[in-house]
Design a protein around this motif. Structure first.
Motif, PDB file in Angstrom:
ATOM      1  N   GLY A   1      -8.400  39.881  52.058  1.00  0.00           N
ATOM      2  CA  GLY A   1      -7.035  40.381  51.934  1.00  0.00           C
ATOM      3  C   GLY A   1      -6.636  41.456  52.924  1.00  0.00           C
ATOM      4  O   GLY A   1      -5.637  42.147  52.715  1.00  0.00           O
ATOM      5  N   LEU A   2      -7.420  41.616  53.996  1.00  0.00           N
ATOM      6  CA  LEU A   2      -7.060  42.586  55.036  1.00  0.00           C
ATOM      7  C   LEU A   2      -6.232  41.840  56.090  1.00  0.00           C
ATOM      8  O   LEU A   2      -6.766  41.004  56.826  1.00  0.00           O
ATOM      9  CB  LEU A   2      -8.340  43.179  55.650  1.00  0.00           C
ATOM     10  CG  LEU A   2      -8.174  44.129  56.827  1.00  0.00           C
ATOM     11  CD1 LEU A   2      -7.350  45.347  56.448  1.00  0.00           C
ATOM     12  CD2 LEU A   2      -9.545  44.577  57.344  1.00  0.00           C
ATOM     13  N   THR A   3      -4.938  42.127  56.135  1.00  0.00           N
ATOM     14  CA  THR A   3      -4.029  41.394  57.028  1.00  0.00           C
ATOM     15  C   THR A   3      -3.831  42.169  58.322  1.00  0.00           C
ATOM     16  O   THR A   3      -3.534  43.364  58.292  1.00  0.00           O
ATOM     17  CB  THR A   3      -2.680  41.151  56.323  1.00  0.00           C
ATOM     18  OG1 THR A   3      -2.930  40.350  55.164  1.00  0.00           O
ATOM     19  CG2 THR A   3      -1.696  40.428  57.234  1.00  0.00           C
ATOM     20  N   VAL A   4      -4.029  41.480  59.451  1.00  0.00           N
ATOM     21  CA  VAL A   4      -3.908  42.124  60.764  1.00  0.00           C
ATOM     22  C   VAL A   4      -3.023  41.271  61.682  1.00  0.00           C
ATOM     23  O   VAL A   4      -2.869  40.067  61.470  1.00  0.00           O
ATOM     24  CB  VAL A   4      -5.294  42.322  61.431  1.00  0.00           C
ATOM     25  CG1 VAL A   4      -6.097  43.392  60.712  1.00  0.00           C
ATOM     26  CG2 VAL A   4      -6.075  41.011  61.481  1.00  0.00           C
ATOM     27  N   LEU A   5      -2.476  41.933  62.683  1.00  0.00           N
ATOM     28  CA  LEU A   5      -1.655  41.241  63.686  1.00  0.00           C
ATOM     29  C   LEU A   5      -1.807  41.965  65.011  1.00  0.00           C
ATOM     30  O   LEU A   5      -1.842  43.198  65.038  1.00  0.00           O
ATOM     31  CB  LEU A   5      -0.186  41.245  63.244  1.00  0.00           C
ATOM     32  CG  LEU A   5       0.844  40.549  64.141  1.00  0.00           C
ATOM     33  CD1 LEU A   5       2.002  40.012  63.303  1.00  0.00           C
ATOM     34  CD2 LEU A   5       1.388  41.432  65.255  1.00  0.00           C
ATOM     35  N   THR A  37      -3.768  37.228  61.047  1.00  0.00           N
ATOM     36  CA  THR A  37      -4.588  36.553  60.045  1.00  0.00           C
ATOM     37  C   THR A  37      -4.796  37.447  58.819  1.00  0.00           C
ATOM     38  O   THR A  37      -4.593  38.660  58.884  1.00  0.00           O
ATOM     39  CB  THR A  37      -5.951  36.148  60.653  1.00  0.00           C
ATOM     40  OG1 THR A  37      -6.621  35.261  59.743  1.00  0.00           O
ATOM     41  CG2 THR A  37      -6.840  37.338  60.942  1.00  0.00           C
ATOM     42  N   ASP A  38      -5.181  36.811  57.724  1.00  0.00           N
ATOM     43  CA  ASP A  38      -5.650  37.517  56.524  1.00  0.00           C
ATOM     44  C   ASP A  38      -7.170  37.381  56.530  1.00  0.00           C
ATOM     45  O   ASP A  38      -7.684  36.274  56.307  1.00  0.00           O
ATOM     46  CB  ASP A  38      -5.111  36.875  55.243  1.00  0.00           C
ATOM     47  CG  ASP A  38      -3.589  36.780  55.237  1.00  0.00           C
ATOM     48  OD1 ASP A  38      -2.941  37.708  55.727  1.00  0.00           O
ATOM     49  OD2 ASP A  38      -3.071  35.752  54.754  1.00  0.00           O
ATOM     50  N   ILE A  39      -7.853  38.481  56.775  1.00  0.00           N
ATOM     51  CA  ILE A  39      -9.300  38.373  56.986  1.00  0.00           C
ATOM     52  C   ILE A  39     -10.048  38.068  55.686  1.00  0.00           C
ATOM     53  O   ILE A  39      -9.876  38.759  54.678  1.00  0.00           O
ATOM     54  CB  ILE A  39      -9.848  39.679  57.610  1.00  0.00           C
ATOM     55  CG1 ILE A  39      -9.277  39.833  59.027  1.00  0.00           C
ATOM     56  CG2 ILE A  39     -11.384  39.675  57.656  1.00  0.00           C
ATOM     57  CD1 ILE A  39      -9.492  41.198  59.625  1.00  0.00           C
ATOM     58  N   PRO A  42      -6.941  32.242  58.316  1.00  0.00           N
ATOM     59  CA  PRO A  42      -5.713  31.506  58.589  1.00  0.00           C
ATOM     60  C   PRO A  42      -5.141  31.975  59.924  1.00  0.00           C
ATOM     61  O   PRO A  42      -5.231  33.157  60.248  1.00  0.00           O
ATOM     62  CB  PRO A  42      -4.786  31.898  57.427  1.00  0.00           C
ATOM     63  CG  PRO A  42      -5.299  33.201  56.936  1.00  0.00           C
ATOM     64  CD  PRO A  42      -6.791  33.223  57.225  1.00  0.00           C
ATOM     65  N   ASN A  43      -4.601  31.047  60.695  1.00  0.00           N
ATOM     66  CA  ASN A  43      -3.881  31.421  61.921  1.00  0.00           C
ATOM     67  C   ASN A  43      -2.404  31.430  61.540  1.00  0.00           C
ATOM     68  O   ASN A  43      -1.782  30.379  61.399  1.00  0.00           O
ATOM     69  CB  ASN A  43      -4.187  30.405  63.029  1.00  0.00           C
ATOM     70  CG  ASN A  43      -3.626  30.841  64.376  1.00  0.00           C
ATOM     71  OD1 ASN A  43      -3.094  31.939  64.516  1.00  0.00           O
ATOM     72  ND2 ASN A  43      -3.731  29.976  65.365  1.00  0.00           N
ATOM     73  N   LYS A  44      -1.879  32.648  61.287  1.00  0.00           N
ATOM     74  CA  LYS A  44      -0.505  32.785  60.766  1.00  0.00           C
ATOM     75  C   LYS A  44       0.457  32.769  61.952  1.00  0.00           C
ATOM     76  O   LYS A  44       0.518  33.726  62.714  1.00  0.00           O
ATOM     77  CB  LYS A  44      -0.383  34.086  59.965  1.00  0.00           C
ATOM     78  CG  LYS A  44      -1.390  34.130  58.813  1.00  0.00           C
ATOM     79  CD  LYS A  44      -1.382  35.463  58.105  1.00  0.00           C
ATOM     80  CE  LYS A  44      -0.226  35.576  57.128  1.00  0.00           C
ATOM     81  NZ  LYS A  44      -0.293  36.860  56.367  1.00  0.00           N
TER      82      LYS A  44
END
Ligand SMILES: O=c1[nH]c(=O)c2[nH]c(=O)[nH]c2[nH]1
Length: 296
Positions: free
Chosen positions: A148-152, A180-182, A257-259
């Protein structure tokens, strides 16, 4: 001949939640906290409870819940890895016919900013999973998970030179958004970690926090520093560095996921150029890239 047989079975309590406050004996207003959601499932000689309605072999799930809470209160449980080991050993030692346990603990992220005040870390959680069989005590499987660690990152990500065929519409790029959401899983080497009893005794306990912090840090550092060729290549590099730095980790798994963020075309507005400045955050579909990396 009966029509059916029991292929497999397990049972226990799920979603047992607690917040534990640990007070510093020298300053009773200086606290550490731990907020957990625990699942304990048991295995063993429990088949007849399914096939013959024999409740004698059932340790009630209510008892499982009570045990989780009492052990959380009475013991020094600095890490969820240690608490999982404590629970697995307790249930398999206390009941002769209970020979295995799987434990899952989801821990909220609370960051301390003052002696008794904390900031919640949002969707990010740490999950520990332990599968233990009394018959093979040294072959337990212990995994610590970051979720649940979301990065961009808004540049330093590329994707080109991929397979092109008559179904391809994607344009190659040397500058794109990567988000992504790691989900990162660290599977420990139980041979190197040693017996669960030792882990509960606390001898190696501090290591778990250090390894988790190191793996989280490595993930974030490589994410920001690397000019990514693809999600695949970047996640492999992250996993490799984690294995290099942490000899107790046997496998590193990522599920990312590749957001996708899609560049708006604004040329209709008087030829307005869009130099990777305005994107549409596409919630779906998303790429999904997974790998497990081991030491060669
Ligand atoms: O890093 C990526 N990996 C892929 O497999 C892929 N596929 C795609 O369409 N874009 C991307 N990006």
């Amino acid at each position: 001949m009966p029509y059916s047989y029991l292929e497999s079975s397990t049972y226990g309590k799920d979603n047992v939640k607690f917040l534990k406050v640990v007070k510093d004996p020298k300053n009773t207003k200086n606290h550490e906290i731990m907020e957990c959601n625990v699942q304990v499932l048991l295995t063993g000689a429990i088949e007849t409870s399914y096939t013959e309605a024999n409740n004698k072999v059932i340790v009630p799930t209510d008892t499982v819940k009570n045990t989780i809470l009492v052990l959380a209160k009475k013991n020094n449980i600095e890490t969820t890895e240690k608490f999982a080991a404590l629970l697995a050993l307790h249930f398999t030692n206390k009941y002769d016919h209970i020979t295995g346990a799987t434990v899952k603990i989801i821990q909220q992220k609370w960051d301390k900013y003052h002696e008794h005040s904390f900031i919640h870390g949002g969707a990010e959680v740490k999950i520990v999973e332990l599968a233990y069989e009394q018959a093979k005590p040294s072959e337990y499987k212990l995994t610590t998970i970051l979720k649940g660690l979301t990065v961009l990152k808004s540049t330093n990500s590329m994707f080109y030179d991929y397979n092109v065929c008559d179904y391809t519409t994607l344009k190659p790029t040397k500058d794109r958004i990567l988000s992504t959401d790691i989900l990162m899983k660290l599977e420990f080497n139980s041979d190197k970690l040693g017996k669960l009893e030792d882990l509960v005794a606390g001898n190696k306990d501090k290591k778990f926090d250090d390894i988790f912090a190191n793996a989280r840090e490595t993930t974030l550092t490589i994410f920001k520093n690397e000019n990514s060729a693809s999600v695949q290549a970047t996640m492999f590099n992250m996993a490799t560095k984690i294995l290099e730095d942490n000899e107790l980790v046997k496998f590193v798994t990522y599920e990312l996921p590749n957001k996708h963020y899609i560049l708006f075309n604004l040329e209709w507005f008087d030829g307005e150029k869009n130099d990777n400045e305005l994107f549409y955050p596409a919630s779906d579909p998303n790429g999904l890239i997974k790998c497990t990396v081991g030491r060669s």
